[in-house]
Design an enzyme around this catalytic site. Structure first.
Site, PDB file in Angstrom:
ATOM      1  N   ASP A   3      61.323  27.225  81.136  1.00 57.24           N
ATOM      2  CA  ASP A   3      62.458  28.164  81.017  1.00 57.24           C
ATOM      3  C   ASP A   3      63.407  27.251  80.174  1.00 57.24           C
ATOM      4  OD1 ASP A   3      63.742  30.478  81.048  1.00 57.24           O
ATOM      5  OD2 ASP A   3      64.656  29.989  82.830  1.00 57.24           O
ATOM      6  N   SER A   4      64.438  27.958  79.815  1.00 58.04           N
ATOM      7  CA  SER A   4      65.709  27.411  79.436  1.00 58.04           C
ATOM      8  C   SER A   4      66.485  26.712  80.393  1.00 58.04           C
ATOM      9  CB  SER A   4      66.498  28.259  78.671  1.00 58.04           C
ATOM     10  OG  SER A   4      66.879  29.662  79.679  1.00 58.04           O
ATOM     11  N   TYR A  35      68.537  30.584  75.596  1.00 60.05           N
ATOM     12  CA  TYR A  35      67.591  30.700  74.260  1.00 60.05           C
ATOM     13  C   TYR A  35      67.767  32.124  73.618  1.00 60.05           C
ATOM     14  CZ  TYR A  35      64.011  27.127  75.895  1.00 60.05           C
ATOM     15  OH  TYR A  35      63.300  26.075  75.995  1.00 60.05           O
ATOM     16  N   GLY A  36      68.635  32.826  74.471  1.00 53.18           N
ATOM     17  CA  GLY A  36      68.716  34.400  74.342  1.00 53.18           C
ATOM     18  C   GLY A  36      69.613  34.516  73.018  1.00 53.18           C
ATOM     19  N   CYS A  66      59.741  32.842  81.045  1.00 57.25           N
ATOM     20  CA  CYS A  66      61.082  33.194  80.257  1.00 57.25           C
ATOM     21  C   CYS A  66      60.427  34.257  79.230  1.00 57.25           C
ATOM     22  CB  CYS A  66      61.454  31.664  79.484  1.00 57.25           C
ATOM     23  SG  CYS A  66      62.810  32.192  78.292  1.00 57.25           S
ATOM     24  N   ASN A  67      61.219  35.160  79.466  1.00 57.84           N
ATOM     25  CA  ASN A  67      60.789  36.466  78.550  1.00 57.84           C
ATOM     26  C   ASN A  67      61.197  36.155  76.931  1.00 57.84           C
ATOM     27  OD1 ASN A  67      60.458  39.218  80.549  1.00 57.84           O
ATOM     28  ND2 ASN A  67      61.777  37.388  81.378  1.00 57.84           N
ATOM     29  N   CYS A 173      64.520  39.436  82.014  1.00 59.52           N
ATOM     30  CA  CYS A 173      64.738  37.966  81.748  1.00 59.52           C
ATOM     31  C   CYS A 173      64.820  37.422  83.133  1.00 59.52           C
ATOM     32  CB  CYS A 173      66.182  37.918  81.294  1.00 59.52           C
ATOM     33  SG  CYS A 173      67.025  36.127  81.180  1.00 59.52           S
ATOM     34  N   HIS A 175      66.342  34.781  84.505  1.00 61.43           N
ATOM     35  CA  HIS A 175      67.379  34.680  85.003  1.00 61.43           C
ATOM     36  C   HIS A 175      68.070  36.013  85.924  1.00 61.43           C
ATOM     37  CE1 HIS A 175      67.501  30.969  82.482  1.00 61.43           C
ATOM     38  NE2 HIS A 175      68.709  30.671  83.075  1.00 61.43           N
TER      39      HIS A 175
END
Ligand code: DGL
Length: 226
Positions: A3-4, A35-36, A66-67, A173, A175
């Site tokens: 994931d980020s 990333y978003g 991570c979506n 997401c 997060h």
């Protein structure tokens, strides 16, 4: 898995519950987070770099926890690496198919919302009014407040102020899974969905299909910061 940052740790926890004997390697791409707000090409480059690093460390399967990375890059990863590759997708199906759900609020990053993969997913539910809440800074804000419950609660309430009332909420997401309790508190009786159990089941299915399940492992976890 990668994931980020810390978002995918919520996925890791679910995976550990379902597959307690698997050993996990978790890569947090801190130096390229978030990333978003990145372009599709930038996200694909990072997804490839994370996958290559995990494979170099001995991974037998990859989970994009991570979506955003999934929406932009999962096809590229599947075309490139011959191994089970599982992505994170907003849990729209269970939300849209829940009883009496006519409208769904999906919280996700701007980059994830912009991908054709996400648009194709929403098109599968033409009878549900799907509304989006994208906040460019939310994943980074979660990351920086991760040890402060009160700050996460305040952040959630601030973010949701003015959000449309819907029959269900999807945390699109990884997060945002850290905000689940506060989202539930804000919307009171509205059900909240995330994709972690779906990801864990898919990993188990794919490992089983390729006879890759570890049934005498010790459930070790190793962390990498990229
Ligand atoms: N956790 C990621 C997701 O599921 C991305 C957050 C970010 O880096 O913007 O979309």
């Amino acid at each position: 898995m990668f994931d980020s940052g810390v978002g995918g740790l919520t996925t890791l926890e679910t995976l550990q519950q379902l597959l307690p004997q698997e050993n996990f390697l978790y890569a947090a791409d801190f130096s390229h987070a978030p990333y978003g707000t990145k372009s599709r090409d930038e996200i694909i480059v990072r997804a490839e770099a994370c996958a290559m690093r995990l494979i170099a460390e001995g991974a037998k399967a990859i989970v994009a926890a991570c979506n955003t990375a999934t929406a932009a890059g999962i096809e590229t990863l599947r075309a490139q690496f011959d191994m089970p590759i599982v992505g994170a997708e907003p849990a729209l199906k269970p939300a849209c198919e829940a009883p009496n759900v006519r409208s769904v609020l999906v919280m996700l990053t701007p980059a994830a919302a912009a991908q054709p993969k996400f648009r194709a997913l929403t098109a599968e539910f033409p009878n549900v009014d799907i509304r989006l809440l994208t906040v460019p800074t939310l994943a980074a804000d979660v990351e920086s407040r991760i040890h402060d419950r009160d700050a996460l609660r305040a952040l959630t309430f601030r973010t949701l102020e003015g959000a449309p009332r819907c029959d269900a909420v999807v945390l699109g997401c990884t997060h945002y899974v850290y905000l689940r309790a506060f989202v539930e508190e804000f919307f009171e009786t509205v059900p909240v969905f995330d994709g972690n159990v779906g990801i864990a089941r898919r990993v188990r299915t794919l490992l089983d299909r390729r006879a890759l399940l570890n049934d005498d492992g010790r459930g070790r976890v190793r962390f990498l910061a990229l």
